[in-house]
Design a protein around this motif. Structure first.
Motif, short mmCIF file in Angstrom:
data_model
loop_
_atom_site.label_atom_id
_atom_site.label_comp_id
_atom_site.label_asym_id
_atom_site.label_seq_id
_atom_site.Cartn_x
_atom_site.Cartn_y
_atom_site.Cartn_z
N TYR A 166 -3.79 13.09 2.44
CA TYR A 166 -5.17 12.61 2.48
C TYR A 166 -5.56 11.88 1.20
O TYR A 166 -6.74 11.64 0.96
N MET A 167 -4.59 11.50 0.39
CA MET A 167 -4.88 10.82 -0.86
C MET A 167 -4.91 9.31 -0.68
O MET A 167 -4.16 8.75 0.10
N SER A 168 -5.77 8.69 -1.46
CA SER A 168 -5.85 7.23 -1.46
C SER A 168 -4.71 6.68 -2.32
O SER A 168 -4.15 7.39 -3.16
N ASP A 219 -12.63 8.55 -1.78
CA ASP A 219 -13.05 9.54 -0.78
C ASP A 219 -13.21 8.89 0.59
O ASP A 219 -12.91 9.51 1.62
N SER A 241 -9.90 8.65 2.23
CA SER A 241 -9.53 9.96 2.79
C SER A 241 -10.32 10.23 4.06
O SER A 241 -9.77 10.76 5.03
#
Length: 173
Positions: free
Chosen positions: A9-11, A25, A28
């Motif tokens: 879920y990381m950019s 965010d 994500s």
């Protein structure tokens, strides 16, 4: 120098150690949106390194490639949130929320808390009671079995994870 969160879920900027802002965010959130609408993980790999490479080196699939019947508006919202270049992403949550609200208004969707609760119960009926009990036990007990809790929640503890192998670290220094 500490990595916090799940790699899936990381950019891209979070993985590379760039400065983070709210657009990270929103990336994500785009992943969560994709996964909810596609009913599958966006990034799957055998290790955090594999997942990081997928995020950095491959364009995420369009939602419409996975769910051909998805409305074009939802496909576009998700694609904008998942754009690698943060200046092309939504600049804030309100902007993304406006597009989602516009879409929901266009289809005449009216929601309420009861409808959402029923959807969650229907979708996750088998998982909710066990997870709720496990979370309540962990919250109320000083001594609980972390491994058992992680298994019940379908989670993995991430501690001292080095994103890149030693060889890659040596090559960049």
């Amino acid at each position: 120098g500490i990595v916090k969160g799940k790699f899936s879920y990381m950019s891209p900027e979070q993985i590379t150690g760039d400065t983070l802002d709210r657009r990270s965010d929103l990336y994500s959130l785009g992943i969560v949106m994709f996964e909810c609408l596609a009913s599958r993980r966006l990034y799957k790999g055998d290790s955090p390194e594999d997942i990081a490479r997928l995020i950095l080196e491959h364009r995420p699939p369009r939602l419409s490639e996975v769910v051909p019947s998805i409305p074009a508006e939802l496909d576009a919202i998700c694609a904008k949130a998942l754009t690698r270049r943060r200046e092309l992403r939504y600049q804030n949550a309100a902007e993304m929320g406006e597009d989602i609200r516009r879409y929901l208004d266009s289809i005449g969707y009216r929601q309420n808390a009861g409808t959402l609760a029923k959807l969650m119960d229907d979708r996750f009926v088998e998982r909710i009671p066990g997870r709720r009990q496990a979370m309540e036990r962990a919250a109320n007990e000083d001594d609980y079995d972390e491994q058992q809790l992680l298994e019940i929640l379908g989670a993995v503890a991430v501690r001292d994870v080095d994103l890149f192998t030693s060889e890659e670290n040596d090559a960049t220094h």
